[in-house]
Structures are given as C-alpha cells and as structure tokens.
Design a protein around this motif. Structure first.
Motif, PDB file in Angstrom:
ATOM      1  N   HIS A   1      29.765  46.632  46.217  1.00 48.76           N
ATOM      2  CA  HIS A   1      30.438  47.760  46.097  1.00 48.76           C
ATOM      3  C   HIS A   1      31.754  47.844  45.154  1.00 48.76           C
ATOM      4  N   LEU A   2      32.199  48.877  44.659  1.00 52.19           N
ATOM      5  CA  LEU A   2      33.399  48.519  43.629  1.00 52.19           C
ATOM      6  C   LEU A   2      34.521  48.195  44.472  1.00 52.19           C
ATOM      7  N   PRO A   3      35.025  48.827  45.571  1.00 57.38           N
ATOM      8  CA  PRO A   3      35.842  48.400  46.287  1.00 57.38           C
ATOM      9  C   PRO A   3      35.785  46.935  46.941  1.00 57.38           C
ATOM     10  N   CYS A   4      34.640  46.797  47.444  1.00 61.59           N
ATOM     11  CA  CYS A   4      34.644  45.149  47.784  1.00 61.59           C
ATOM     12  C   CYS A   4      34.563  44.239  46.723  1.00 61.59           C
ATOM     13  N   ALA A   5      34.353  44.483  45.489  1.00 63.50           N
ATOM     14  CA  ALA A   5      34.329  43.466  44.669  1.00 63.50           C
ATOM     15  C   ALA A   5      35.805  42.872  44.099  1.00 63.50           C
ATOM     16  N   ARG A   6      36.959  43.891  44.334  1.00 61.26           N
ATOM     17  CA  ARG A   6      38.264  43.325  44.272  1.00 61.26           C
ATOM     18  C   ARG A   6      38.440  42.509  45.401  1.00 61.26           C
ATOM     19  N   GLN A   7      38.124  42.984  46.867  1.00 62.08           N
ATOM     20  CA  GLN A   7      38.518  42.170  47.892  1.00 62.08           C
ATOM     21  C   GLN A   7      37.486  41.102  48.031  1.00 62.08           C
ATOM     22  N   GLY A   8      36.508  40.749  47.599  1.00 62.96           N
ATOM     23  CA  GLY A   8      35.681  39.549  47.351  1.00 62.96           C
ATOM     24  C   GLY A   8      36.082  38.728  46.267  1.00 62.96           C
ATOM     25  N   GLY A   9      37.082  39.050  45.642  1.00 61.26           N
ATOM     26  CA  GLY A   9      37.610  37.937  44.300  1.00 61.26           C
ATOM     27  C   GLY A   9      36.701  38.168  43.236  1.00 61.26           C
ATOM     28  N   CYS A  10      35.915  39.213  43.083  1.00 62.92           N
ATOM     29  CA  CYS A  10      35.215  39.268  41.847  1.00 62.92           C
ATOM     30  C   CYS A  10      36.054  39.924  40.760  1.00 62.92           C
ATOM     31  N   ALA A  11      35.686  39.544  39.534  1.00 62.16           N
ATOM     32  CA  ALA A  11      36.396  40.172  38.156  1.00 62.16           C
ATOM     33  C   ALA A  11      35.609  41.212  37.556  1.00 62.16           C
ATOM     34  N   THR A  12      36.219  42.222  37.474  1.00 62.64           N
ATOM     35  CA  THR A  12      35.199  43.550  36.706  1.00 62.64           C
ATOM     36  C   THR A  12      36.110  43.625  35.262  1.00 62.64           C
ATOM     37  N   GLN A  13      35.559  43.862  34.288  1.00 60.12           N
ATOM     38  CA  GLN A  13      35.881  44.320  32.994  1.00 60.12           C
ATOM     39  C   GLN A  13      35.392  45.636  32.696  1.00 60.12           C
ATOM     40  N   TYR A  14      36.708  46.477  32.688  1.00 60.90           N
ATOM     41  CA  TYR A  14      36.375  48.102  32.331  1.00 60.90           C
ATOM     42  C   TYR A  14      36.614  48.228  30.865  1.00 60.90           C
ATOM     43  N   ILE A  15      35.815  47.324  29.993  1.00 58.85           N
ATOM     44  CA  ILE A  15      35.840  47.378  28.645  1.00 58.85           C
ATOM     45  C   ILE A  15      34.132  47.412  28.360  1.00 58.85           C
ATOM     46  N   PRO A  16      34.011  47.762  27.314  1.00 61.10           N
ATOM     47  CA  PRO A  16      32.550  47.624  26.860  1.00 61.10           C
ATOM     48  C   PRO A  16      32.192  46.147  26.789  1.00 61.10           C
ATOM     49  N   LEU A  17      31.059  45.763  27.509  1.00 57.34           N
ATOM     50  CA  LEU A  17      30.137  45.546  28.382  1.00 57.34           C
ATOM     51  C   LEU A  17      29.927  45.984  29.712  1.00 57.34           C
ATOM     52  N   TYR A  18      31.413  46.289  30.175  1.00 56.39           N
ATOM     53  CA  TYR A  18      31.669  46.615  31.610  1.00 56.39           C
ATOM     54  C   TYR A  18      30.785  45.412  32.268  1.00 56.39           C
ATOM     55  N   ARG A  19      31.282  44.450  32.375  1.00 58.27           N
ATOM     56  CA  ARG A  19      30.503  43.414  32.943  1.00 58.27           C
ATOM     57  C   ARG A  19      31.312  42.954  34.598  1.00 58.27           C
TER      58      ARG A  19
END
Length: 97
Positions: A25-43
């Motif tokens: 889930h989006l809130p869980c991604a940060r909590q779980g130590g994920c990296a999200t890129q909010y630029i195209p390709l949105y990976r």
C-alpha cells in the motif's frame, strides 16, 4: 494483492524488479523501507532491490540535510542521498520522498 508490510489485501504498488513479488500500500511502502519515485516511470523498489548511488558517501560530522536542516547522522546508503551534480549536498531519503 497482499501487502508485504501490513499483510492486508488491496496493495497496488509492486517492486519494479523483474521476478519480485512484493506488493505494498502507498503508506506502507515508506514504512516498510521502500523507495518510490514520483517521476516518470513512477517506479517502486522494495528494500531488497533498493537502488544504490555509485558515489562515496563519507559524511563529515558538520553536514546537514539541505531540506530539513537536521544533521546527517545516519550514513547508511539506504537512508541518505548525495547530489550527483556537486557531490557536496546531502539529503535524507525520507526528505526527498
């Protein structure tokens, strides 16, 4: 899909690494130590497939994050970023996110 962090269904973000079956889930991604890129390709990257900078991150004790102005205490690459242009500016990954 089941969230890798909280275990509940409805996760919509998956790790972009081929063959990785971790969803978040989006809130869980940060909590779980994920990296999200909010630029195209949105990976998104799970902690196992976190991108690494190919630079030396030796931090001097007087360095601060240029966004939050707090000291750069944590030298782990998963928590810090270095400006690729000047190689002097440091940021907390959470501040960039």
């Amino acid at each position: 899909q089941r969230c890798f962090v909280c275990g509940h269904v409805g996760a919509t973000i998956n790790c972009c690494e081929t063959g990785c079956d971790r969803w978040f889930h989006l809130p869980c991604a940060r909590q779980g130590g994920c990296a999200t890129q909010y630029i195209p390709l949105y990976r998104a990257f799970c902690p196992a497939h976190y991108p690494e900078q190919a630079v030396n991150l030796t931090l001097q004790p007087d360095k601060t994050c240029l966004l939050c102005l707090r000291p750069m205490e944590d030298t782990q690459r998963s928590h810090t970023m270095l400006c690729r242009a000047c190689e002097a500016a440091r940021y907390h990954r959470d501040c960039i996110q």
